[in-house]
Write a protein that holds these residues in place. Sequence first.
Motif, PDB file in Angstrom:
ATOM      1  N   LYS A   1       6.992  10.346  -0.069  1.00 39.90           N
ATOM      2  CA  LYS A   1       7.139  11.175  -1.270  1.00 39.90           C
ATOM      3  C   LYS A   1       8.351  12.092  -1.171  1.00 39.90           C
ATOM      4  O   LYS A   1       9.050  12.323  -2.163  1.00 39.90           O
ATOM      5  CB  LYS A   1       5.865  11.994  -1.485  1.00 39.90           C
ATOM      6  CG  LYS A   1       4.647  11.157  -1.865  1.00 39.90           C
ATOM      7  CD  LYS A   1       3.416  12.033  -2.049  1.00 39.90           C
ATOM      8  CE  LYS A   1       2.214  11.198  -2.472  1.00 39.90           C
ATOM      9  NZ  LYS A   1       0.984  12.028  -2.626  1.00 39.90           N
TER      10      LYS A   1
ATOM     11  N   ASP B   1      11.410  10.032  -1.830  1.00 37.06           N
ATOM     12  CA  ASP B   1      11.459   9.570  -3.225  1.00 37.06           C
ATOM     13  C   ASP B   1      11.626  10.800  -4.118  1.00 37.06           C
ATOM     14  O   ASP B   1      10.719  11.195  -4.856  1.00 37.06           O
ATOM     15  CB  ASP B   1      10.177   8.807  -3.560  1.00 37.06           C
ATOM     16  CG  ASP B   1      10.165   8.305  -5.007  1.00 37.06           C
ATOM     17  OD1 ASP B   1      11.254   8.222  -5.618  1.00 37.06           O
ATOM     18  OD2 ASP B   1       9.065   8.010  -5.508  1.00 37.06           O
TER      19      ASP B   1
ATOM     20  N   ASP C   1      13.227  11.483  -6.835  1.00 36.70           N
ATOM     21  CA  ASP C   1      13.165  11.364  -8.299  1.00 36.70           C
ATOM     22  C   ASP C   1      11.828  10.814  -8.790  1.00 36.70           C
ATOM     23  O   ASP C   1      11.697  10.477  -9.979  1.00 36.70           O
ATOM     24  CB  ASP C   1      14.298  10.456  -8.794  1.00 36.70           C
ATOM     25  CG  ASP C   1      15.668  10.999  -8.406  1.00 36.70           C
ATOM     26  OD1 ASP C   1      15.820  12.236  -8.379  1.00 36.70           O
ATOM     27  OD2 ASP C   1      16.569  10.186  -8.102  1.00 36.70           O
ATOM     28  N   ASN C   2      10.865  10.699  -7.869  1.00 39.43           N
ATOM     29  CA  ASN C   2       9.542  10.161  -8.220  1.00 39.43           C
ATOM     30  C   ASN C   2       9.644   8.793  -8.900  1.00 39.43           C
ATOM     31  O   ASN C   2       8.975   8.518  -9.900  1.00 39.43           O
ATOM     32  CB  ASN C   2       8.790  11.142  -9.138  1.00 39.43           C
ATOM     33  CG  ASN C   2       8.488  12.453  -8.435  1.00 39.43           C
ATOM     34  OD1 ASN C   2       8.107  12.462  -7.268  1.00 39.43           O
ATOM     35  ND2 ASN C   2       8.675  13.558  -9.139  1.00 39.43           N
ATOM     36  N   LYS C   3      10.471   7.937  -8.317  1.00 42.31           N
ATOM     37  CA  LYS C   3      10.671   6.594  -8.868  1.00 42.31           C
ATOM     38  C   LYS C   3       9.475   5.688  -8.571  1.00 42.31           C
ATOM     39  O   LYS C   3       9.264   4.692  -9.243  1.00 42.31           O
ATOM     40  CB  LYS C   3      11.944   5.960  -8.270  1.00 42.31           C
ATOM     41  CG  LYS C   3      13.201   6.814  -8.419  1.00 42.31           C
ATOM     42  CD  LYS C   3      14.421   6.145  -7.809  1.00 42.31           C
ATOM     43  CE  LYS C   3      14.307   5.948  -6.314  1.00 42.31           C
ATOM     44  NZ  LYS C   3      14.248   7.226  -5.552  1.00 42.31           N
ATOM     45  N   GLY C   4       8.757   6.026  -7.498  1.00 43.41           N
ATOM     46  CA  GLY C   4       7.654   5.168  -7.076  1.00 43.41           C
ATOM     47  C   GLY C   4       8.088   4.163  -6.022  1.00 43.41           C
ATOM     48  O   GLY C   4       7.296   3.319  -5.601  1.00 43.41           O
ATOM     49  N   TYR C   5       9.334   4.268  -5.602  1.00 43.76           N
ATOM     50  CA  TYR C   5       9.846   3.365  -4.564  1.00 43.76           C
ATOM     51  C   TYR C   5      11.001   4.055  -3.839  1.00 43.76           C
ATOM     52  O   TYR C   5      11.541   5.071  -4.317  1.00 43.76           O
ATOM     53  CB  TYR C   5      10.315   2.038  -5.167  1.00 43.76           C
ATOM     54  CG  TYR C   5      11.458   2.168  -6.142  1.00 43.76           C
ATOM     55  CD1 TYR C   5      12.789   2.207  -5.701  1.00 43.76           C
ATOM     56  CD2 TYR C   5      11.221   2.259  -7.514  1.00 43.76           C
ATOM     57  CE1 TYR C   5      13.842   2.335  -6.600  1.00 43.76           C
ATOM     58  CE2 TYR C   5      12.270   2.387  -8.417  1.00 43.76           C
ATOM     59  CZ  TYR C   5      13.578   2.423  -7.950  1.00 43.76           C
ATOM     60  OH  TYR C   5      14.619   2.562  -8.831  1.00 43.76           O
TER      61      TYR C   5
ATOM     62  N   ASP D   1      17.249   5.960   0.656  1.00 45.55           N
ATOM     63  CA  ASP D   1      15.995   6.696   0.850  1.00 45.55           C
ATOM     64  C   ASP D   1      15.289   6.212   2.118  1.00 45.55           C
ATOM     65  O   ASP D   1      14.762   7.008   2.901  1.00 45.55           O
ATOM     66  CB  ASP D   1      15.055   6.496  -0.346  1.00 45.55           C
ATOM     67  CG  ASP D   1      15.592   7.100  -1.632  1.00 45.55           C
ATOM     68  OD1 ASP D   1      16.401   8.042  -1.546  1.00 45.55           O
ATOM     69  OD2 ASP D   1      15.188   6.624  -2.712  1.00 45.55           O
TER      70      ASP D   1
ATOM     71  N   THR E   1      10.773  -5.780  -7.576  1.00 44.25           N
ATOM     72  CA  THR E   1      10.817  -4.319  -7.605  1.00 44.25           C
ATOM     73  C   THR E   1      12.231  -3.851  -7.282  1.00 44.25           C
ATOM     74  O   THR E   1      13.054  -4.606  -6.773  1.00 44.25           O
ATOM     75  CB  THR E   1       9.839  -3.717  -6.577  1.00 44.25           C
ATOM     76  OG1 THR E   1      10.236  -4.129  -5.261  1.00 44.25           O
ATOM     77  CG2 THR E   1       8.419  -4.187  -6.842  1.00 44.25           C
TER      78      THR E   1
ATOM     79  N   ARG F   1       8.088  -0.124  -2.171  1.00 45.97           N
ATOM     80  CA  ARG F   1       6.908   0.582  -2.662  1.00 45.97           C
ATOM     81  C   ARG F   1       6.146   1.201  -1.491  1.00 45.97           C
ATOM     82  O   ARG F   1       6.379   0.860  -0.333  1.00 45.97           O
ATOM     83  CB  ARG F   1       5.995  -0.381  -3.423  1.00 45.97           C
ATOM     84  CG  ARG F   1       6.643  -1.025  -4.644  1.00 45.97           C
ATOM     85  CD  ARG F   1       6.803  -0.039  -5.775  1.00 45.97           C
ATOM     86  NE  ARG F   1       7.390  -0.654  -6.962  1.00 45.97           N
ATOM     87  CZ  ARG F   1       7.642   0.009  -8.083  1.00 45.97           C
ATOM     88  NH1 ARG F   1       7.355   1.307  -8.165  1.00 45.97           N
ATOM     89  NH2 ARG F   1       8.180  -0.612  -9.115  1.00 45.97           N
ATOM     90  N   LEU F   2       5.219   2.093  -1.811  1.00 48.85           N
ATOM     91  CA  LEU F   2       4.481   2.813  -0.771  1.00 48.85           C
ATOM     92  C   LEU F   2       3.743   1.861   0.168  1.00 48.85           C
ATOM     93  O   LEU F   2       3.809   2.012   1.393  1.00 48.85           O
ATOM     94  CB  LEU F   2       3.482   3.789  -1.406  1.00 48.85           C
ATOM     95  CG  LEU F   2       2.573   4.542  -0.416  1.00 48.85           C
ATOM     96  CD1 LEU F   2       3.399   5.362   0.562  1.00 48.85           C
ATOM     97  CD2 LEU F   2       1.580   5.427  -1.169  1.00 48.85           C
ATOM     98  N   LYS F   3       3.055   0.869  -0.387  1.00 42.52           N
ATOM     99  CA  LYS F   3       2.297  -0.061   0.444  1.00 42.52           C
ATOM    100  C   LYS F   3       3.220  -0.807   1.402  1.00 42.52           C
ATOM    101  O   LYS F   3       2.897  -0.986   2.585  1.00 42.52           O
ATOM    102  CB  LYS F   3       1.535  -1.052  -0.441  1.00 42.52           C
ATOM    103  CG  LYS F   3       0.657  -2.015   0.343  1.00 42.52           C
ATOM    104  CD  LYS F   3      -0.106  -2.951  -0.594  1.00 42.52           C
ATOM    105  CE  LYS F   3      -0.965  -3.921   0.206  1.00 42.52           C
ATOM    106  NZ  LYS F   3      -1.707  -4.858  -0.695  1.00 42.52           N
TER     107      LYS F   3
END
Length: 217
Positions: free
Chosen positions: A82, A85, A87-91, A96, A125, A129-131
């Motif tokens: 988090k 990330d 810009d809170n892009k989700g990835y 990064d 994507t 991603r987080l996972k």
Amino acid sequence: MPVARRLSNERRRWRCLAKLSFRDCAERGWRSRPGGFGRRARGFCSLDSRGAMAMFCSQAGARPRTWEASPPEHKKWVEVFKACDEDNKGYLSREDFKVAVVMLFGYKPSKIEADSVMSSVDPNTSGIRLKEFLDIVRKKKEAQLYRNEVRHIFTAFDRHYRGYLTLEDFKKAFKQVAPKLSERIILEVFREVDQDSDGHVSFKDFEYAMNSGQKQA
């Protein structure tokens, strides 16, 4: 002894041999010979240097292990994701991800490592991603723990703290881990591991050999 009975005994011995694993055969030092089986060898007549290194890895105890993060560690990884990330892009983008590795492992990934990671993520994507990030970090942690085990073994045999192993160090190491190996096999292993043929096995050489041996073990 009647021929039929002798043949029956030979078949029984070969069936027993078939049930033995490679490691069991190596530890017992069995060898076959024309007309019979069961004679003990001083070394391992059919064991080559690669097989010997595989056995060394198995006996030394260093092996990749599945590792799961504890709740505090898992929480830390999520927080790092988090934080990177912004810009809170989700990835995570390529840059990064590099920052995240620095935060968790203390080094900046090389271009080759970054390329490898980015090419392994879902192409649909825009980034990691987080996972996927959690899975990547877990695998890196497993690799780090395994490398530490290999380093510990290397240091234990580098008794004079020179940063390399000599042939004598190798002989002492194999005597502890695989005492039944012949000196001829140990010499072959040493020559194969000593990639630049300078008479010294660096940690890099040793680690490469352990990784190769682990794949065969």
